[in-house]
Structures are given as structure tokens and as C-alpha cells.
Design a protein around this motif. Structure first.
Motif, PDB file in Angstrom:
ATOM      1  N   CYS A   3      18.454   4.965  12.478  1.00  0.00           N
ATOM      2  CA  CYS A   3      18.181   4.080  13.606  1.00  0.00           C
ATOM      3  C   CYS A   3      18.579   2.648  13.241  1.00  0.00           C
ATOM      4  N   HIS A   4      19.102   1.939  14.214  1.00  0.00           N
ATOM      5  CA  HIS A   4      19.499   0.545  14.031  1.00  0.00           C
ATOM      6  C   HIS A   4      18.288  -0.350  13.730  1.00  0.00           C
ATOM      7  N   TYR A   5      17.101   0.039  14.199  1.00  0.00           N
ATOM      8  CA  TYR A   5      15.904  -0.791  14.075  1.00  0.00           C
ATOM      9  C   TYR A   5      14.971  -0.378  12.937  1.00  0.00           C
ATOM     10  N   CYS A   6      15.080   0.852  12.469  1.00  0.00           N
ATOM     11  CA  CYS A   6      14.191   1.326  11.401  1.00  0.00           C
ATOM     12  C   CYS A   6      14.946   2.331  10.530  1.00  0.00           C
ATOM     13  N   GLU A   9      15.712   8.806  11.145  1.00  0.00           N
ATOM     14  CA  GLU A   9      16.942   9.470  11.570  1.00  0.00           C
ATOM     15  C   GLU A   9      17.205   9.166  13.042  1.00  0.00           C
ATOM     16  N   ALA A  10      18.438   8.836  13.371  1.00  0.00           N
ATOM     17  CA  ALA A  10      18.807   8.537  14.754  1.00  0.00           C
ATOM     18  C   ALA A  10      18.837   9.821  15.577  1.00  0.00           C
ATOM     19  N   LEU A  23      19.850   5.234  17.393  1.00  0.00           N
ATOM     20  CA  LEU A  23      18.465   4.901  17.701  1.00  0.00           C
ATOM     21  C   LEU A  23      17.591   6.130  17.516  1.00  0.00           C
ATOM     22  N   CYS A  24      16.419   5.928  16.914  1.00  0.00           N
ATOM     23  CA  CYS A  24      15.443   7.011  16.853  1.00  0.00           C
ATOM     24  C   CYS A  24      14.860   7.165  18.260  1.00  0.00           C
ATOM     25  N   GLU A  25      14.124   8.220  18.493  1.00  0.00           N
ATOM     26  CA  GLU A  25      13.589   8.472  19.832  1.00  0.00           C
ATOM     27  C   GLU A  25      12.665   7.347  20.299  1.00  0.00           C
ATOM     28  N   GLU A  26      11.830   6.832  19.405  1.00  0.00           N
ATOM     29  CA  GLU A  26      10.896   5.761  19.783  1.00  0.00           C
ATOM     30  C   GLU A  26      11.641   4.500  20.222  1.00  0.00           C
ATOM     31  N   HIS A  27      12.621   4.073  19.439  1.00  0.00           N
ATOM     32  CA  HIS A  27      13.359   2.862  19.786  1.00  0.00           C
ATOM     33  C   HIS A  27      14.276   3.080  20.996  1.00  0.00           C
ATOM     34  N   PHE A  28      14.784   4.283  21.171  1.00  0.00           N
ATOM     35  CA  PHE A  28      15.570   4.597  22.361  1.00  0.00           C
ATOM     36  C   PHE A  28      14.706   4.423  23.604  1.00  0.00           C
ATOM     37  N   ARG A  29      13.496   4.968  23.566  1.00  0.00           N
ATOM     38  CA  ARG A  29      12.587   4.846  24.722  1.00  0.00           C
ATOM     39  C   ARG A  29      12.216   3.391  24.987  1.00  0.00           C
ATOM     40  N   GLU A  30      11.991   2.621  23.930  1.00  0.00           N
ATOM     41  CA  GLU A  30      11.661   1.203  24.094  1.00  0.00           C
ATOM     42  C   GLU A  30      12.809   0.456  24.753  1.00  0.00           C
ATOM     43  N   ARG A  31      14.030   0.684  24.297  1.00  0.00           N
ATOM     44  CA  ARG A  31      15.193  -0.005  24.881  1.00  0.00           C
ATOM     45  C   ARG A  31      15.409   0.429  26.326  1.00  0.00           C
ATOM     46  N   LEU A  32      15.203   1.721  26.607  1.00  0.00           N
ATOM     47  CA  LEU A  32      15.345   2.230  27.961  1.00  0.00           C
ATOM     48  C   LEU A  32      14.315   1.589  28.887  1.00  0.00           C
ATOM     49  N   GLN A  33      13.087   1.437  28.409  1.00  0.00           N
ATOM     50  CA  GLN A  33      12.036   0.785  29.196  1.00  0.00           C
ATOM     51  C   GLN A  33      12.406  -0.668  29.470  1.00  0.00           C
ATOM     52  N   GLU A  34      12.935  -1.362  28.481  1.00  0.00           N
ATOM     53  CA  GLU A  34      13.363  -2.751  28.672  1.00  0.00           C
ATOM     54  C   GLU A  34      14.458  -2.845  29.725  1.00  0.00           C
TER      55      GLU A  34
END
Length: 54
Positions: A3-6, A9-10, A23-34
Motif C-alpha cells: 500500500c502507498h500509505y502503509c 499488501e495492496a 492501496l490496501c483495502e482500508e486505504h482504498f475505502r478511505e480514498r473512495l469515501q473522500e
């Protein structure tokens, strides 16, 4: 790929002009929400045919 942020594994990767970012699943969801909150999701849907069934 990590992941670009942590260091996790992406789960998703995007590539543009030979630059690939994961992006990992958590950061993908965060970016999608933004994107959704900033009305960027509609713009992204227009640029990428996400509703197309193959």
C-alpha cells in the motif's frame, strides 16, 4: 506490491503513465469515501466506464 500509505499488501492498484500505486483495502475505502464526499466520484465514473458489463 505494498500500500502507498502503509506496509500492508495492496489489494488494489492503479496505473497511469507507467506509474503504479497500490492501496490496501482500508486505504482504498478511505480514498473512495473522500472522493464521494468531494463529488469527485461522479467525475471519476465519467472518466472510467465502471458500469460497463463485459
Amino acid at each position: 506490491m505494498n500500500c502507498h500509505y502503509c506496509d500492508r499488501e495492496a489489494a488494489f492498484a492503479a496505473e497511469s503513465d507507467e506509474l503504479k500505486v497500490g492501496l490496501c483495502e482500508e486505504h482504498f475505502r478511505e480514498r473512495l469515501q473522500e472522493l464521494a464526499e468531494a463529488d469527485g466520484l461522479e467525475t471519476l465514473k465519467e472518466q472510467v466506464d465502471v458500469d460497463r458489463a463485459e
